[in-house]
Design an enzyme around this catalytic site. Sequence first.
Site, short mmCIF file in Angstrom:
data_model
loop_
_atom_site.label_atom_id
_atom_site.label_comp_id
_atom_site.label_asym_id
_atom_site.label_seq_id
_atom_site.Cartn_x
_atom_site.Cartn_y
_atom_site.Cartn_z
N SER A 38 16.41 -36.82 7.83
CA SER A 38 16.88 -36.56 6.47
C SER A 38 18.31 -37.01 6.21
CB SER A 38 16.75 -35.07 6.15
OG SER A 38 17.69 -34.30 6.88
N LYS A 92 23.39 -31.39 5.85
CA LYS A 92 23.28 -32.26 4.67
C LYS A 92 24.67 -32.70 4.23
CE LYS A 92 18.82 -31.29 4.37
NZ LYS A 92 17.78 -32.28 4.75
#
Length: 226
Positions: A38, A92
């Site tokens: 991701s 993230k």
Amino acid sequence: MLTLKKVLARNKVFLILVVSMAFARSAIADWYEVPSGSMYPTLMIGDRIFSNRVAYDVKLPFTDIILKHIADPQRGDVVTFSSPKDGVRLVKRLIAVPGDVVEMRGERLFINNVAADYVLATGDVASQLVPDTAGRQLVLNENLLGQKHPIIVLPEYPAARSFGPIKVPAGEYMMLGDNRDNSEDSRYIGFVRRELLTGQVERVLFSLDSAKYYLPRLSRFGAAIL
């Protein structure tokens, strides 16, 4: 027959070491293995990353209780946090801070009505593609409000490419994965409260390539995070 007291006495040094390591990982610094794609191309599967747990706040060990603010998280920081959805630890890119108005139009990111610029990435980062992913992968440099970092877009992959505009609430942050079209981030789990932040990722400690019999990626040892 050994008693509990004798067992503790014989293993005192080991137990102190274990407790000290647990305390350090909870309160000062932690390290993780990157398990998914991701955050490509910034973080690769098999990277072991260092997270500074006191970059933003000092917390009561083993809790989310903030004792003292150190610094405010900034746009562009790569952070670890507990998912507000299920508590799973995630890593993230912090895209927007409290008060920002965020919008995405067909993959182009806007913050406070300022549009990001995109150009094709060059150099080593351009070759850091997501493994086992069908279709085209475009590695781009995203430049917005003075923050520049690489992202990957997957034009043939179904994704949430448009949303907003939406304002980030006080005390919360918006997260997006650098693998923009294949990341479970704030588009799916919502904004992240400050107390759920667990650290800032500053560099890769080392990296092992599972697709190549776990050979080390020497160029990533100690690499700083863009």
